[in-house]
Design a protein around this motif. Sequence first.
Motif, PDB file in Angstrom:
ATOM      1  N   PRO A  26       0.770  -1.048  -0.109  1.00 30.84           N
ATOM      2  CA  PRO A  26       0.050  -0.117   0.067  1.00 30.84           C
ATOM      3  C   PRO A  26       0.959   1.424   0.080  1.00 30.84           C
ATOM      4  O   PRO A  26       1.903   1.282   0.450  1.00 30.84           O
ATOM      5  CB  PRO A  26      -0.765  -0.085   1.176  1.00 30.84           C
ATOM      6  N   LYS A  27       0.379   2.331  -0.708  1.00 28.99           N
ATOM      7  CA  LYS A  27       1.078   3.347  -0.870  1.00 28.99           C
ATOM      8  C   LYS A  27       0.229   4.829  -0.275  1.00 28.99           C
ATOM      9  O   LYS A  27      -1.114   4.785  -0.631  1.00 28.99           O
ATOM     10  CB  LYS A  27       1.367   3.781  -2.296  1.00 28.99           C
ATOM     11  N   ILE A  28       0.683   5.387   0.894  1.00 29.87           N
ATOM     12  CA  ILE A  28       0.049   6.446   1.484  1.00 29.87           C
ATOM     13  C   ILE A  28       0.541   7.864   1.378  1.00 29.87           C
ATOM     14  O   ILE A  28       1.717   7.869   1.464  1.00 29.87           O
ATOM     15  CB  ILE A  28      -0.281   6.049   2.883  1.00 29.87           C
ATOM     16  N   LEU A  29      -0.227   8.714   1.013  1.00 37.08           N
ATOM     17  CA  LEU A  29       0.359  10.167   0.828  1.00 37.08           C
ATOM     18  C   LEU A  29      -0.393  11.005   1.835  1.00 37.08           C
ATOM     19  O   LEU A  29      -1.458  11.099   2.244  1.00 37.08           O
ATOM     20  CB  LEU A  29      -0.253  10.733  -0.414  1.00 37.08           C
ATOM     21  N   ALA A  30       0.841  11.456   2.863  1.00 33.72           N
ATOM     22  CA  ALA A  30       0.205  12.556   4.056  1.00 33.72           C
ATOM     23  C   ALA A  30       0.733  13.637   3.598  1.00 33.72           C
ATOM     24  O   ALA A  30       1.776  14.205   3.226  1.00 33.72           O
ATOM     25  CB  ALA A  30       1.136  11.928   5.221  1.00 33.72           C
ATOM     26  N   VAL A  31      -0.230  14.658   3.762  1.00 39.02           N
ATOM     27  CA  VAL A  31      -0.135  16.050   3.380  1.00 39.02           C
ATOM     28  C   VAL A  31      -0.291  16.822   4.822  1.00 39.02           C
ATOM     29  O   VAL A  31      -1.432  16.985   5.262  1.00 39.02           O
ATOM     30  CB  VAL A  31      -1.172  16.513   2.361  1.00 39.02           C
ATOM     31  N   ASP A  32       0.742  17.571   5.061  1.00 34.18           N
ATOM     32  CA  ASP A  32       0.584  18.561   6.352  1.00 34.18           C
ATOM     33  C   ASP A  32       1.703  19.729   6.247  1.00 34.18           C
ATOM     34  O   ASP A  32       2.966  19.291   5.485  1.00 34.18           O
ATOM     35  CB  ASP A  32       0.916  17.545   7.541  1.00 34.18           C
ATOM     36  N   ASP A  33       1.357  20.828   6.456  1.00 34.23           N
ATOM     37  CA  ASP A  33       2.484  21.911   6.350  1.00 34.23           C
ATOM     38  C   ASP A  33       3.543  21.757   7.433  1.00 34.23           C
ATOM     39  O   ASP A  33       4.525  22.441   7.444  1.00 34.23           O
ATOM     40  CB  ASP A  33       1.598  23.229   6.427  1.00 34.23           C
ATOM     41  N   LYS A  34       3.353  20.984   8.600  1.00 38.35           N
ATOM     42  CA  LYS A  34       4.154  20.821   9.406  1.00 38.35           C
ATOM     43  C   LYS A  34       5.121  19.460   9.092  1.00 38.35           C
ATOM     44  O   LYS A  34       4.435  18.444   9.257  1.00 38.35           O
ATOM     45  CB  LYS A  34       3.688  20.828  11.103  1.00 38.35           C
ATOM     46  N   LYS A  35       6.329  19.746   9.218  1.00 38.28           N
ATOM     47  CA  LYS A  35       7.235  18.440   9.054  1.00 38.28           C
ATOM     48  C   LYS A  35       7.287  17.438  10.102  1.00 38.28           C
ATOM     49  O   LYS A  35       7.297  16.407  10.101  1.00 38.28           O
ATOM     50  CB  LYS A  35       8.665  19.043   8.750  1.00 38.28           C
TER      51      LYS A  35
ATOM     52  N   CYS B 205       3.827  -0.912   4.335  1.00 37.92           N
ATOM     53  CA  CYS B 205       3.381   0.433   3.539  1.00 37.92           C
ATOM     54  C   CYS B 205       4.390   1.235   3.141  1.00 37.92           C
ATOM     55  O   CYS B 205       5.415   1.560   3.512  1.00 37.92           O
ATOM     56  CB  CYS B 205       2.259   1.235   4.283  1.00 37.92           C
ATOM     57  N   SER B 206       4.083   2.222   2.184  1.00 36.25           N
ATOM     58  CA  SER B 206       5.189   3.321   1.625  1.00 36.25           C
ATOM     59  C   SER B 206       4.456   4.609   1.887  1.00 36.25           C
ATOM     60  O   SER B 206       3.432   4.943   1.358  1.00 36.25           O
ATOM     61  CB  SER B 206       5.360   2.961   0.060  1.00 36.25           C
ATOM     62  N   VAL B 207       5.017   5.430   2.682  1.00 39.00           N
ATOM     63  CA  VAL B 207       4.670   6.734   3.106  1.00 39.00           C
ATOM     64  C   VAL B 207       5.063   7.806   2.350  1.00 39.00           C
ATOM     65  O   VAL B 207       6.411   7.892   1.899  1.00 39.00           O
ATOM     66  CB  VAL B 207       4.894   7.179   4.532  1.00 39.00           C
TER      67      VAL B 207
ATOM     68  N   LYS C 140      -1.266  12.908  -8.185  1.00 41.13           N
ATOM     69  CA  LYS C 140      -1.429  12.759  -9.793  1.00 41.13           C
ATOM     70  C   LYS C 140      -0.333  12.033  -9.978  1.00 41.13           C
ATOM     71  O   LYS C 140      -0.600  11.012 -10.815  1.00 41.13           O
ATOM     72  CB  LYS C 140      -1.599  14.175 -10.380  1.00 41.13           C
ATOM     73  N   THR C 141       1.046  11.999  -9.693  1.00 40.19           N
ATOM     74  CA  THR C 141       1.974  11.518 -10.274  1.00 40.19           C
ATOM     75  C   THR C 141       2.330  10.036  -9.388  1.00 40.19           C
ATOM     76  O   THR C 141       2.855   9.158  -9.997  1.00 40.19           O
ATOM     77  CB  THR C 141       3.425  12.303  -9.877  1.00 40.19           C
ATOM     78  N   GLU C 142       2.056  10.193  -8.178  1.00 34.96           N
ATOM     79  CA  GLU C 142       2.519   9.030  -7.285  1.00 34.96           C
ATOM     80  C   GLU C 142       1.381   7.981  -7.313  1.00 34.96           C
ATOM     81  O   GLU C 142       1.522   6.729  -7.007  1.00 34.96           O
ATOM     82  CB  GLU C 142       2.685   9.379  -5.848  1.00 34.96           C
ATOM     83  N   SER C 143      -0.198   8.333  -7.578  1.00 33.59           N
ATOM     84  CA  SER C 143      -1.302   7.462  -7.604  1.00 33.59           C
ATOM     85  C   SER C 143      -1.447   6.688  -6.135  1.00 33.59           C
ATOM     86  O   SER C 143      -1.383   5.403  -6.163  1.00 33.59           O
ATOM     87  CB  SER C 143      -1.209   6.360  -8.652  1.00 33.59           C
ATOM     88  N   PRO C 144      -1.297   7.348  -5.091  1.00 37.57           N
ATOM     89  CA  PRO C 144      -1.525   6.656  -3.726  1.00 37.57           C
ATOM     90  C   PRO C 144      -2.878   5.870  -3.647  1.00 37.57           C
ATOM     91  O   PRO C 144      -3.754   6.247  -4.083  1.00 37.57           O
ATOM     92  CB  PRO C 144      -1.438   7.731  -2.825  1.00 37.57           C
ATOM     93  N   ASP C 145      -2.751   4.998  -2.545  1.00 34.10           N
ATOM     94  CA  ASP C 145      -4.047   4.240  -2.290  1.00 34.10           C
ATOM     95  C   ASP C 145      -4.798   5.008  -1.402  1.00 34.10           C
ATOM     96  O   ASP C 145      -6.124   4.851  -1.364  1.00 34.10           O
ATOM     97  CB  ASP C 145      -3.531   2.581  -1.759  1.00 34.10           C
TER      98      ASP C 145
END
Length: 687
Positions: free
Chosen positions: A2-11, A28-30, A44-49
């Motif tokens: 599984p591939k997971i995209l996490a979006v947050d402005d705080k590192k 999993c791949s984050v 769009k480029t990584e197509s996460p799950d």
Amino acid sequence: MPKILAVDDKKDNLTAISALLNALIPGCSVITAQSGVEGLEKAKTESPDTILLDIKMPGMDGYEVCNRLKDDKTTKHIPVIMISAVKTESEDLVKGLETGADAYLAKPVDEYVLIAQVNTALRIKKAEDHLRRQKDLLEEMVQDKTFELSKLNERLKQEIEEQKRTEEALKESELRYRSLTNDVLDTTSVGIFILDSDFHVVWVNQALERYFGLRREEIIGKDKRQLIRERIKDIFEDPVSFAEKVFATYDDNTYIERFECHIVLDSEREERWLEHWSQPILSGLYAGGRVEHYSDITERKSVEAQFRQSQKMEAIGMLAGGIAHDFNNLLTVIIGNAQLALMDVIKDESLRKEIEEIKKAGDRAASLTRQLLAFSRKQIVRPEILDINELLTDIEKMLGHLIGEDIELLTIPDPELWQVEIDPSQIEQVIMNLAVNARDAMPQGGKLTIETANVELNDTYFRDRGVESIPGHYVVLTVSDTGSGMDKETREHIFEPFFTTKEVGKGTGLGLSTVYGIAKQNNGFVWVYSEPEQGTTFKVYLPEAKKDAELEEKEQTPVDDLSGSETVLIVEDDYGLRKLAQEVLQSYGYRVLVAENAEDALRVSEEYECPIHLLLTDVVMPKMGGKKLAERLQPLYPQMKVIYMSGYTGNAIVRHGVLAPELNFLEKPFTPEGLARKVREAIESEN
């Protein structure tokens, strides 16, 4: 993996989420992004799950990111879990879900809740991807099969054309053979002319003599064209058209397509249908002449007419049933709202009268829809213990209007009449059909008598009449007229479907077959007595109702208090009817959940955490009907009661038109009080 995209402005948040996901979701791949714009690009480029999306971010917040994700066809199928650092208010949750988010979590997020939501989103994504692949595969298979079928269709066309050519060659061979075998041709029922090159008759067979009403010696040697001119006026229904078609075959001297003609034979004015076709003689003694055939197709035409009538009646029945279904929804809303308005209107007497007229009109329209359903045989049969005398009294006035003023109506009821078990609408249908038949048999007026009586029939009675039935007590309904009567041959066919003695277009031939079917369905039978010009008497025998059935009917106790506090799920695709049912049940104190279809109902039930006590569902709905919905919900709510409502059920919840005794059914149109009473009775019932 599984591939997971996490979006947050705080590192720091991204680091913590990545560590948590890697620890609790093995393999999993984050992927991380620190802004909304970067998150959109990586989606769009990584197509996460799955996408974990923070809401409060500079520039582009999570709401806008989610909106853009769901609007883009490449990313709209990716599950989005929104995470907010602010206090979760209901409006925030609604706003998040309105953007298309699949879940909404507030910080600080419980790690097990987060992992559970992520796992759920991954499973949904995996299932949706699988479904899309299966759909693509199925579409590809359909295209392949379509191409194969088109090829097969072409081959079939070629084979059919070849078969036609073979058949035509065979016909030519048969014609040449028959022209040399007069003795054989004389035994056939096909009328045959053989003409020379000048169109003079050189030979005819016996069947042709009969069709034209002339002896062979009166025909042979005559010019066929002159013969037609002399005889067509007497025997052909459309002589001009017949002559034009026959002469056309002489003009082009080629094979002519078959055409049909209607003739009347001299013997007892017998009407027959003939099929005419002709073939040029290409060689031999009569080269240049023609062979003409006249085949008797009367029986085939009769069968075709019956088939067309059957199709017409079936189509009208389906149309009537469909109209009644939609119309009953409208009538439920009209009648129901009229009754609700009457409950609110107290002082304004004029307004009350106007609303009462609306309700009366709705009731009359409801009666018309019941007749439509009876005609289309889509009505639900609900046998009741009843007294035919009472029903006869109720419809006596309507019978008077039906038969007209020139026919005297006399009813003679037996004061001690036994009860029968039958659907009231069925016995009404029997009486109406017999009354209409009697009226049509007395065009100049007469007398119609309807009687009821008790009879006890033994084995000898049934054996003498060749009727298969059970000896015992019967109620006999007798309908007699002083009309034209029937001969023996007619009496032998009157109960056959589509048999009628009326003119074309004046009757369907279904009235008496329906009477016969209703009697048989209720374990009874019909007997007819009639002679020409002596009137007709029909006797319909129905078995006496069993005493235990009558007792069971009396033991039912009505519900007095119609109010309740239980939870009712209403599933109805008609908005007006759904709203009416909701308002009525809420006014009686019930907690009401509503859904416009089965899928919506499943969703509502999943979101509702308390018990659902009753499912009130329409029977006929798109995609999934009420019966299937009840079967899906019953395991989740074992104690839930079900009420089916419809104005048209087909075979959805009935067997042979009879409602199963264990099912609760509410027929449309219904009244607010009728709805509340049915709900209360169903909830309080043991089964």
